[in-house]
Write a protein that holds these residues in place. Structure first.
Motif, PDB file in Angstrom:
ATOM      1  N   ASP A   1      38.069  32.848  43.709  1.00  0.00           N
ATOM      2  CA  ASP A   1      37.461  32.659  42.420  1.00  0.00           C
ATOM      3  C   ASP A   1      36.969  31.268  42.129  1.00  0.00           C
ATOM      4  OD1 ASP A   1      38.648  35.058  41.524  1.00  0.00           O
ATOM      5  OD2 ASP A   1      40.659  34.042  41.431  1.00  0.00           O
ATOM      6  N   LEU A   2      37.210  30.168  42.852  1.00  0.00           N
ATOM      7  CA  LEU A   2      36.608  28.844  42.647  1.00  0.00           C
ATOM      8  C   LEU A   2      35.199  28.741  43.072  1.00  0.00           C
ATOM      9  CD1 LEU A   2      39.649  26.501  43.513  1.00  0.00           C
ATOM     10  CD2 LEU A   2      38.828  27.463  41.062  1.00  0.00           C
ATOM     11  N   SER A   3      34.772  29.798  43.774  1.00  0.00           N
ATOM     12  CA  SER A   3      33.364  29.430  44.161  1.00  0.00           C
ATOM     13  C   SER A   3      32.432  29.916  43.136  1.00  0.00           C
ATOM     14  CB  SER A   3      32.980  30.480  45.301  1.00  0.00           C
ATOM     15  OG  SER A   3      34.063  30.043  46.685  1.00  0.00           O
ATOM     16  N   ALA A   4      32.874  31.222  42.316  1.00  0.00           N
ATOM     17  CA  ALA A   4      32.136  31.585  41.259  1.00  0.00           C
ATOM     18  C   ALA A   4      32.284  30.573  40.048  1.00  0.00           C
ATOM     19  CB  ALA A   4      32.568  32.692  40.829  1.00  0.00           C
TER      20      ALA A   4
ATOM     21  N   ASN B   1      29.395  25.662  37.212  1.00  0.00           N
ATOM     22  CA  ASN B   1      29.247  24.321  36.949  1.00  0.00           C
ATOM     23  C   ASN B   1      30.719  23.846  36.282  1.00  0.00           C
ATOM     24  OD1 ASN B   1      28.098  21.683  37.069  1.00  0.00           O
ATOM     25  ND2 ASN B   1      27.574  21.696  35.025  1.00  0.00           N
ATOM     26  N   VAL B   2      31.537  24.691  36.581  1.00  0.00           N
ATOM     27  CA  VAL B   2      33.064  24.153  36.145  1.00  0.00           C
ATOM     28  C   VAL B   2      33.546  23.061  37.023  1.00  0.00           C
ATOM     29  CG1 VAL B   2      35.484  24.773  36.358  1.00  0.00           C
ATOM     30  CG2 VAL B   2      33.766  26.590  35.669  1.00  0.00           C
ATOM     31  N   LYS B   3      33.668  21.909  36.234  1.00  0.00           N
ATOM     32  CA  LYS B   3      34.308  20.524  36.762  1.00  0.00           C
ATOM     33  C   LYS B   3      35.842  20.343  36.812  1.00  0.00           C
ATOM     34  CE  LYS B   3      30.128  19.891  38.322  1.00  0.00           C
ATOM     35  NZ  LYS B   3      29.715  19.824  39.693  1.00  0.00           N
ATOM     36  N   VAL B   4      36.627  21.038  35.796  1.00  0.00           N
ATOM     37  CA  VAL B   4      37.770  20.829  35.486  1.00  0.00           C
ATOM     38  C   VAL B   4      38.499  22.021  35.542  1.00  0.00           C
ATOM     39  CG1 VAL B   4      39.439  19.983  33.665  1.00  0.00           C
ATOM     40  CG2 VAL B   4      37.131  18.905  34.099  1.00  0.00           C
ATOM     41  N   LEU B   5      39.620  22.097  36.206  1.00  0.00           N
ATOM     42  CA  LEU B   5      40.529  23.317  36.458  1.00  0.00           C
ATOM     43  C   LEU B   5      41.913  22.803  35.880  1.00  0.00           C
ATOM     44  CD1 LEU B   5      41.054  26.149  37.631  1.00  0.00           C
ATOM     45  CD2 LEU B   5      41.847  24.992  39.861  1.00  0.00           C
TER      46      LEU B   5
ATOM     47  N   THR C   1      33.808  26.522  28.111  1.00  0.00           N
ATOM     48  CA  THR C   1      35.280  27.107  28.232  1.00  0.00           C
ATOM     49  C   THR C   1      35.201  28.423  28.859  1.00  0.00           C
ATOM     50  OG1 THR C   1      35.972  25.722  26.547  1.00  0.00           O
ATOM     51  CG2 THR C   1      37.569  27.038  27.556  1.00  0.00           C
ATOM     52  N   PHE C   2      36.273  28.499  29.835  1.00  0.00           N
ATOM     53  CA  PHE C   2      36.636  29.850  30.645  1.00  0.00           C
ATOM     54  C   PHE C   2      37.969  29.751  30.756  1.00  0.00           C
ATOM     55  CE2 PHE C   2      32.375  29.050  32.586  1.00  0.00           C
ATOM     56  CZ  PHE C   2      31.705  30.218  32.375  1.00  0.00           C
TER      57      PHE C   2
END
Length: 133
Positions: free
Chosen positions: A18-21, A26-30, A8-9
């Protein structure tokens, strides 16, 4: 982007860059905890959804004004539980505080210890000492 735990971030308002980082982490849910039109110049939910899709992420809007409601905590927990092993979630609001509170309330629904959650939040820079957990 600040880490609350291994999956969790949280962050303040995010931008396309920011979404590139986040994708590299391995963030899959925003999850957007901002209310629509909360601040002039804030990206629309439609814009955020398109940015998330471009980055290969699922997007959820769970508006929170003030302390997260029980419903917001439940929906946040559902978003967290939708992750596959190794995937991560990024939740944002104006400063990251409401997202951190929603995360803590969701984790309490799972049975996590309130003091442990407050310590994790504080390590990320968010003081939840006044949040009833």
């Amino acid at each position: 982007m600040k880490s609350l735990n291994h999956a969790t971030f949280v962050a303040g308002q995010i931008a396309h860059d920011d979404l590139s980082a986040a994708a590299e982490a391995n963030v899959k849910v925003l999850v957007n905890h901002r209310t629509p039109g909360e601040e002039l110049g804030q990206p629309s939910s439609e814009n955020m959804a398109a940015m998330a899709a471009d980055a290969g992420m699922r997007y959820l809007e769970i508006p929170v004004a003030g302390i997260p409601s029980h419903e917001a905590a439940v929906r946040t927990l559902e978003a967290m539980d939708s992750l596959e092993p190794g995937e991560r979630i990024l939740m944002f609001c104006r400063s990251g505080m409401r997202s951190t509170a929603a995360w803590a309330m969701a984790e309490r629904l799972r049975g996590a210890d309130a003091d442990d959650l407050r310590a994790q939040a504080l390590a990320a820079g968010y003081d939840l000492s006044r949040l009833p957990l």
